[in-house]
Design a protein around this motif. Structure first.
Motif, PDB file in Angstrom:
ATOM      1  N   ARG A  17       0.843  -1.193   0.000  1.00 41.49           N
ATOM      2  CA  ARG A  17       0.000   0.000   0.000  1.00 41.49           C
ATOM      3  C   ARG A  17       0.879   1.245   0.000  1.00 41.49           C
ATOM      4  O   ARG A  17       1.893   1.304   0.708  1.00 41.49           O
ATOM      5  CB  ARG A  17      -0.887  -0.002   1.251  1.00 41.49           C
ATOM      6  CG  ARG A  17      -1.804   1.202   1.382  1.00 41.49           C
ATOM      7  CD  ARG A  17      -2.569   1.163   2.692  1.00 41.49           C
ATOM      8  NE  ARG A  17      -3.315   2.395   2.891  1.00 41.49           N
ATOM      9  CZ  ARG A  17      -3.824   2.790   4.052  1.00 41.49           C
ATOM     10  NH1 ARG A  17      -3.672   2.029   5.121  1.00 41.49           N
ATOM     11  NH2 ARG A  17      -4.476   3.921   4.149  1.00 41.49           N
ATOM     12  N   TYR A  19       1.766   4.851   1.143  1.00 45.69           N
ATOM     13  CA  TYR A  19       1.405   5.628   2.326  1.00 45.69           C
ATOM     14  C   TYR A  19       2.561   6.538   2.707  1.00 45.69           C
ATOM     15  O   TYR A  19       3.709   6.087   2.837  1.00 45.69           O
ATOM     16  CB  TYR A  19       1.064   4.700   3.493  1.00 45.69           C
ATOM     17  CG  TYR A  19       0.263   5.371   4.596  1.00 45.69           C
ATOM     18  CD1 TYR A  19      -1.103   5.612   4.438  1.00 45.69           C
ATOM     19  CD2 TYR A  19       0.866   5.764   5.775  1.00 45.69           C
ATOM     20  CE1 TYR A  19      -1.838   6.210   5.428  1.00 45.69           C
ATOM     21  CE2 TYR A  19       0.138   6.371   6.792  1.00 45.69           C
ATOM     22  CZ  TYR A  19      -1.224   6.599   6.608  1.00 45.69           C
ATOM     23  OH  TYR A  19      -1.949   7.208   7.602  1.00 45.69           O
ATOM     24  N   ASN A  22       5.657   5.749   5.269  1.00 43.59           N
ATOM     25  CA  ASN A  22       5.696   4.313   5.534  1.00 43.59           C
ATOM     26  C   ASN A  22       7.123   3.869   5.845  1.00 43.59           C
ATOM     27  O   ASN A  22       8.056   4.160   5.104  1.00 43.59           O
ATOM     28  CB  ASN A  22       5.170   3.560   4.302  1.00 43.59           C
ATOM     29  CG  ASN A  22       4.913   2.091   4.571  1.00 43.59           C
ATOM     30  OD1 ASN A  22       5.614   1.459   5.349  1.00 43.59           O
ATOM     31  ND2 ASN A  22       3.896   1.558   3.922  1.00 43.59           N
ATOM     32  N   GLY A  50       0.086   4.134  11.720  1.00 45.68           N
ATOM     33  CA  GLY A  50      -0.077   4.225  10.277  1.00 45.68           C
ATOM     34  C   GLY A  50      -0.563   2.915   9.686  1.00 45.68           C
ATOM     35  O   GLY A  50      -1.552   2.336  10.136  1.00 45.68           O
ATOM     36  N   THR A  51       0.162   2.402   8.702  1.00 50.84           N
ATOM     37  CA  THR A  51      -0.220   1.142   8.064  1.00 50.84           C
ATOM     38  C   THR A  51       0.056  -0.072   8.951  1.00 50.84           C
ATOM     39  O   THR A  51      -0.426  -1.164   8.659  1.00 50.84           O
ATOM     40  CB  THR A  51       0.529   0.946   6.740  1.00 50.84           C
ATOM     41  OG1 THR A  51       1.934   0.864   7.008  1.00 50.84           O
ATOM     42  CG2 THR A  51       0.251   2.098   5.771  1.00 50.84           C
ATOM     43  N   ASN A  72      -6.818   3.072   9.117  1.00 51.02           N
ATOM     44  CA  ASN A  72      -5.615   2.383   9.594  1.00 51.02           C
ATOM     45  C   ASN A  72      -5.944   1.425  10.731  1.00 51.02           C
ATOM     46  O   ASN A  72      -5.365   0.332  10.821  1.00 51.02           O
ATOM     47  CB  ASN A  72      -4.569   3.398  10.043  1.00 51.02           C
ATOM     48  CG  ASN A  72      -3.918   4.108   8.867  1.00 51.02           C
ATOM     49  OD1 ASN A  72      -3.900   3.591   7.751  1.00 51.02           O
ATOM     50  ND2 ASN A  72      -3.385   5.287   9.111  1.00 51.02           N
ATOM     51  N   ASP A 158      -6.486   1.181  -3.952  1.00 56.03           N
ATOM     52  CA  ASP A 158      -5.256   1.977  -3.914  1.00 56.03           C
ATOM     53  C   ASP A 158      -4.401   1.725  -5.155  1.00 56.03           C
ATOM     54  O   ASP A 158      -3.696   2.622  -5.631  1.00 56.03           O
ATOM     55  CB  ASP A 158      -4.467   1.630  -2.649  1.00 56.03           C
ATOM     56  CG  ASP A 158      -3.145   2.375  -2.567  1.00 56.03           C
ATOM     57  OD1 ASP A 158      -3.166   3.611  -2.472  1.00 56.03           O
ATOM     58  OD2 ASP A 158      -2.079   1.718  -2.604  1.00 56.03           O
ATOM     59  N   HIS A 166      -1.794   9.816  -2.867  1.00 60.97           N
ATOM     60  CA  HIS A 166      -2.594  10.440  -1.815  1.00 60.97           C
ATOM     61  C   HIS A 166      -3.784  11.109  -2.503  1.00 60.97           C
ATOM     62  O   HIS A 166      -3.861  11.158  -3.733  1.00 60.97           O
ATOM     63  CB  HIS A 166      -1.761  11.469  -1.040  1.00 60.97           C
ATOM     64  CG  HIS A 166      -1.186  12.541  -1.927  1.00 60.97           C
ATOM     65  ND1 HIS A 166      -1.838  13.718  -2.194  1.00 60.97           N
ATOM     66  CD2 HIS A 166      -0.032  12.581  -2.636  1.00 60.97           C
ATOM     67  CE1 HIS A 166      -1.102  14.452  -3.023  1.00 60.97           C
ATOM     68  NE2 HIS A 166      -0.014  13.780  -3.306  1.00 60.97           N
ATOM     69  N   TYR A 224      -2.613  13.905   7.630  1.00 51.95           N
ATOM     70  CA  TYR A 224      -2.919  12.617   7.006  1.00 51.95           C
ATOM     71  C   TYR A 224      -4.399  12.493   6.652  1.00 51.95           C
ATOM     72  O   TYR A 224      -4.756  11.834   5.683  1.00 51.95           O
ATOM     73  CB  TYR A 224      -2.487  11.468   7.920  1.00 51.95           C
ATOM     74  CG  TYR A 224      -1.017  11.148   7.802  1.00 51.95           C
ATOM     75  CD1 TYR A 224      -0.576  10.042   7.090  1.00 51.95           C
ATOM     76  CD2 TYR A 224      -0.052  11.965   8.386  1.00 51.95           C
ATOM     77  CE1 TYR A 224       0.771   9.740   6.968  1.00 51.95           C
ATOM     78  CE2 TYR A 224       1.291  11.684   8.267  1.00 51.95           C
ATOM     79  CZ  TYR A 224       1.706  10.575   7.554  1.00 51.95           C
ATOM     80  OH  TYR A 224       3.045  10.301   7.427  1.00 51.95           O
ATOM     81  N   TYR A 228      -5.624  11.345   2.935  1.00 50.81           N
ATOM     82  CA  TYR A 228      -6.332  10.065   2.797  1.00 50.81           C
ATOM     83  C   TYR A 228      -7.819  10.187   3.143  1.00 50.81           C
ATOM     84  O   TYR A 228      -8.427   9.225   3.606  1.00 50.81           O
ATOM     85  CB  TYR A 228      -5.643   8.998   3.655  1.00 50.81           C
ATOM     86  CG  TYR A 228      -4.217   8.776   3.206  1.00 50.81           C
ATOM     87  CD1 TYR A 228      -3.947   8.061   2.048  1.00 50.81           C
ATOM     88  CD2 TYR A 228      -3.163   9.348   3.898  1.00 50.81           C
ATOM     89  CE1 TYR A 228      -2.642   7.908   1.584  1.00 50.81           C
ATOM     90  CE2 TYR A 228      -1.852   9.193   3.452  1.00 50.81           C
ATOM     91  CZ  TYR A 228      -1.598   8.477   2.299  1.00 50.81           C
ATOM     92  OH  TYR A 228      -0.312   8.331   1.835  1.00 50.81           O
TER      93      TYR A 228
END
Length: 343
Positions: A17, A19, A22, A50-51, A72, A158, A166, A224, A228
């Protein structure tokens, strides 16, 4: 992976993904420092997760994950929850969702057709998301299974989103894909009794304790929830009104103080209330290198002064090329780990 349907169902991993910030590529650096400096720990808290990339390297520990974005949080439930799930059931749903679903008008087509996704894909996204919610409220899937299906949807779209990774804007005048593929999240095995949260971080640390607390806050003014917003909208599925060219929802409650001038005081409050043996802070060295929006909101001096009030501090660094919005390039980019052994 072959499903109970006798079909090969494609799978996906936690790092598949895009991000901002990341840390997946930095995991060797992060895990090496933590394993050497934070001895004999059993619990690991990743409170700006986050992820969940960093947490994925510590699944042999009891995990505490947290993120202010609900999207998330659902990913954390997918990868780290110890709730039972039926993989055959998940594969059956995904196989159906990957089939040719008839077009319908829905929340997604009305608000997002031919922006980030084609009108056809918007119809399918809206249908799938509504179906998942109905299946959950009907008791046919549990909390983790719901999270796994939504995560599969978010990872799938995504891959074909009309963005640079983004959702601050979409590209105009481009040909949009007319299909996407959902994949089965590869489940973690042998998980311990983990805890996943969707809370304000400064409030959470007043409620939990862990041997190691890992902190990776936003570095600059780029929120963020702005980057997102559409992913968050689909995850929450509250169908809010959207506005502007970028089709954003109201994000007032999702704004992080770590992206504002109050970041240093928020960081001080956070550190003061953490209950841990070790605190590990990951922070970029942007300082004043970029435009004002990209500059770090907390200085090295402020980080060190705050941590030294808690214990002894060591600093480690690693050069890397970050995934950014594409607006700036800095070749001497460094990620630093501030490791505090609490007194």
């Amino acid at each position: 992976m072959e499903s109970g349907l006798g079909k090969m169902i494609p799978t996906t991993k936690i790092n598949n993904r895009r991000y901002l910030g990341n840390k997946f590529k930095l995991l060797p650096f992060i895990t090496d420092v933590i394993s050497k400096e934070c001895t004999d720990f059993e619990t690991f808290a990743d409170i700006f997760a986050g992820t969940g990339a960093v947490s994925s390297a510590f699944t042999d520990k009891i995990l505490y994950t947290n993120d202010i974005l609900y999207s998330n949080y659902l990913c954390h439930l997918t990868w780290f929850s110890d709730e039972y799930f039926d993989i055959s059931k998940i594969e059956s749903y995904i196989d159906f969702f990957n089939s040719d679903i008839p077009y319908e008008e829905n929340y997604m087509t009305v608000n997002f057709a031919d922006t980030y996704f084609s009108k056809k894909n918007c119809s399918k996204i809206g249908f799938i998301r509504e179906k998942i919610e109905n299946e959950f409220h009907s008791g046919r899937i549990n909390t983790r299974e719901r999270a796994m299906l939504i995560t599969s949807l978010l990872y799938g779209i995504d891959k074909i989103a009309n963005t640079c990774g983004h959702y601050d804007a979409y590209r105009k005048g481009v040909e949009l894909p007319e299909s996407f593929t959902m994949r089965t999240p590869e489940p973690n095995s042998n998980l311990k009794h983990n805890h996943c949260y969707n809370k304000d971080t400064n409030e959470l640390v007043r409620e939990i304790s862990a041997d190691v607390v890992y902190i990776d806050p936003p570095y600059n003014s780029r929120q963020y929830c702005d980057a997102y917003h559409l992913i968050e909208n689909i995850a929450r599925w509250e169908k809010p009104e959207v506005f502007g060219i970028a089709r954003k929802m109201d994000r007032t409650t999702l704004k992080s103080k770590y992206c504002t001038r109050s970041a240093p005081s928020a960081f001080e409050d956070l550190i003061k209330n953490i209950k841990a043996n070790f605190i590990v802070v990951s922070y970029n060295n942007m300082a004043k290198k970029g435009d004002d929006r990209s500059n770090a909101r907390i200085s090295d001096v402020q980080i060190l002064d705050t941590l030294r009030a808690k214990g002894s501090v060591k600093i480690f660094s690693e050069q890397f090329k970050a995934f950014t919005t594409g607006l700036s390039e800095h070749h001497d980019n460094e990620e630093r780990l501030f490791v505090c052994k609490c007194s």
